[in-house]
Enzyme design. Structure first.
Site, PDB file in Angstrom:
ATOM      1  N   GLU A 149      33.245  44.528 -42.115  1.00 20.72           N
ATOM      2  CA  GLU A 149      32.987  43.504 -41.108  1.00 20.72           C
ATOM      3  C   GLU A 149      33.299  42.107 -41.646  1.00 20.72           C
ATOM      4  O   GLU A 149      32.594  41.599 -42.515  1.00 20.72           O
ATOM      5  CB  GLU A 149      31.522  43.546 -40.667  1.00 20.72           C
ATOM      6  CG  GLU A 149      31.180  42.514 -39.612  1.00 20.72           C
ATOM      7  CD  GLU A 149      29.708  42.483 -39.255  1.00 20.72           C
ATOM      8  OE1 GLU A 149      29.360  41.767 -38.284  1.00 20.72           O
ATOM      9  OE2 GLU A 149      28.907  43.148 -39.937  1.00 20.72           O
ATOM     10  N   GLU A 253      24.574  43.074 -31.030  1.00 17.96           N
ATOM     11  CA  GLU A 253      23.801  42.550 -32.163  1.00 17.96           C
ATOM     12  C   GLU A 253      23.175  41.242 -31.698  1.00 17.96           C
ATOM     13  O   GLU A 253      23.804  40.188 -31.691  1.00 17.96           O
ATOM     14  CB  GLU A 253      24.669  42.311 -33.394  1.00 17.96           C
ATOM     15  CG  GLU A 253      23.813  41.922 -34.601  1.00 17.96           C
ATOM     16  CD  GLU A 253      24.624  41.619 -35.842  1.00 17.96           C
ATOM     17  OE1 GLU A 253      24.145  41.936 -36.935  1.00 17.96           O
ATOM     18  OE2 GLU A 253      25.724  41.053 -35.719  1.00 17.96           O
TER      19      GLU A 253
END
Length: 297
Positions: A149, A253
């Protein structure tokens, strides 16, 4: 040839709790299923604290799929302490496998919130690759994949953009896989719209650069709040995912008042959403509608 678009939509457990405990699992999973989620992402910051057998049984009971992530903490940066980084990641990988996750993703090319004060060097990348190769090999042996990520410049200096992520993964894999070989590569790019909104020249441009490398997305607003209430160009994001044949995980998220422990770590010093229920009853339907509109669900 486009990949078949069969996405699953989910939520990071940090919407509810900073720590995945047996009590948290029993409380979160039925609520997640009730609100139409298919996936829950679990942080493995402390893999020894996870009761994998208990959680796996609950995931099966409620028809949900676990995914797992980890961000390396201070002192575990591969360029500084490669043995510690490799050891923690191997432990997290085993826990993810015991949970029933098909993958482990996150920020483990460096420690989160670590900066050198300068541009990244070839030596730093080489150290990260050397530390990660045993983890990649173990993931493949377990039939799992390993994700990477990119995070914004304020949280690390090594990998901020999709382009940097692709270049790193190509080096880590030792090849430039053709589209049909991505599943065999054992690696994928995990993009996050919050970070992309800072670093990319348009969120959609980041997805287009990532192309078939990307199979996991964190859906996060510009202020980490309710999707659709900030500056992320969601239409551009979903259009680009559709154009590149995205097929994978769409995971929110989002940080709610229930998780104040993240304040210092992620500089979230005010409540971006009133409560998790606003996310579940407004944010999730909003994201699902966009995914359906662009043929991703």
């Amino acid at each position: 040839m486009s990949r078949r678009q069969t996405c699953r939509i989910g939520m990071h457990a940090n919407l509810w709790t900073p720590n995945w405990t047996t009590e948290a699992a029993e409380r979160i999973l039925p609520e997640a299923a009730e609100h139409g989620l298919e996936v829950i992402e679990i942080s493995l910051a402390d893999p020894d604290s996870i009761d994998a057998r208990h959680s796996r049984a609950l995931f099966d009971k409620y028809g949900l799929e676990p995914t797992a992530s980890i961000c390396l903490p201070d002192g575990f940066a591969p360029a500084i302490n490669p043995d510690a980084a490799t050891g923690l990641l191997l432990k997290a990988l085993e826990t993810a496998h015991q949970l029933g996750s098909k993958l482990l993703t996150g920020v483990f090319y460096t420690a989160i919130n670590t900066h050198s004060g300068a541009c990244p060097t070839a030596e730093e990348y080489d150290s990260a690759i050397a530390a990660l190769r045993p983890v990649v090999e173990r993931a493949r042996a377990l039939g799992m994949t390993l994700g990477l990520e990119p995070c914004n410049r304020y949280e690390n200096h090594l990998i901020n953009t999709a382009a940097q992520g692709v270049e790193f993964l190509e080096k880590l894999s030792g090849s430039h896989p053709e589209e049909d070989d991505f599943a065999d590569c054992g690696l994928f790019l995990h993009l996050d719209t919050f970070h992309m909104n800072i670093e990319e020249r348009g969120v959609g441009a980041g997805f287009r650069k990532a192309g078939p490398w990307c199979s996991y997305v964190h859906l996060s607003e510009s202020d980490r709040g309710l999707p659709g209430s900030g500056n992320v160009d969601w239409t551009d994001a979903f259009r680009a995912m559709a154009e590149t044949g995205f097929s994978g995980y769409l995971v929110g998220e989002i940080f709610a008042p229930e998780t104040p422990a993240y304040a210092a770590e992620l500089s979230t010093f005010h409540d971006a959403v009133p409560s998790r229920f606003d996310v579940l009853t407004k944010g999730v339907p909003y994201l699902k509608a966009l995914a359906r509109q662009h043929g991703l669900l």
